[in-house]
Enzyme design. Sequence first.
Site, PDB file in Angstrom:
ATOM      1  N   ALA A 196       0.840  -1.201   0.000  1.00 60.52           N
ATOM      2  CA  ALA A 196       0.000   0.000   0.000  1.00 60.52           C
ATOM      3  C   ALA A 196       0.869   1.243   0.000  1.00 60.52           C
ATOM      4  O   ALA A 196       2.042   1.210   0.380  1.00 60.52           O
ATOM      5  CB  ALA A 196      -0.926   0.003   1.219  1.00 60.52           C
ATOM      6  N   ASP A 197       0.280   2.337  -0.447  1.00 57.16           N
ATOM      7  CA  ASP A 197       0.954   3.637  -0.380  1.00 57.16           C
ATOM      8  C   ASP A 197      -0.074   4.686  -0.004  1.00 57.16           C
ATOM      9  O   ASP A 197      -1.173   4.726  -0.575  1.00 57.16           O
ATOM     10  CB  ASP A 197       1.606   3.992  -1.710  1.00 57.16           C
ATOM     11  N   THR A 198       0.272   5.516   0.958  1.00 57.23           N
ATOM     12  CA  THR A 198      -0.611   6.584   1.428  1.00 57.23           C
ATOM     13  C   THR A 198       0.047   7.924   1.188  1.00 57.23           C
ATOM     14  O   THR A 198       1.214   8.122   1.537  1.00 57.23           O
ATOM     15  CB  THR A 198      -0.915   6.423   2.929  1.00 57.23           C
TER      16      THR A 198
END
Length: 206
Positions: free
Chosen positions: A85-87
């Site tokens: 994931a990437d935020t």
Amino acid sequence: MLTEHPSIYLASKSPRRMELLRQIGVEFEGLLVRESGGRRRDVIETPRKDEAALDYVKRIARTKAAVGWHQMNRRKLPPRPVLAADTEVVIDGAVLGKPADAAGAIAMLLRLSGNTHDVLTAVAVRWHAQIVLTVSTSHVSFRTLTQGDVERYVATGEPFDKAGGYAIQGRAAAFIRHLDGSYSGVMGLPLFETTEILAKIGYHAA
């Protein structure tokens, strides 16, 4: 198909993502993906020239999942789905990233003060040749912060290694006037969307 008691690999060292996966009963093992520092980064987290924030967050999540899959094969680990994931915190179209130091954290928080920003979290799952991806978009409104508010918060050390320089699950909760979207997505892993894409590859949490 996955086994009767499936497990996945998490291509992240984020304790927040680990906590969130445990919350929904997903069994996992960590795969170390070097995102910054160290000898050599596996993933370069820098937007390309004129790359839109949405395209950037998708690309980084896909890349992390692909790197995790490569590491699984290189280490001859049992094949399992790899989740990454990437935020990113985005304001006025600009991706803020993570603050490099206290001055950077202060600048970010003052920019967010009294404004509404977007938090984009892309989740990617690699399973054999397939990569399934989804994006959660949340809108977060900060109250107006004083210089003292910001300096005291930065002094706690909480802003570091956090997109946009704050943690919604920490002391910065006191800054948030309104949230439209996914709390877990702002925290780093949107649980509704994560459950959905895991189901697409045949994984169903306990």
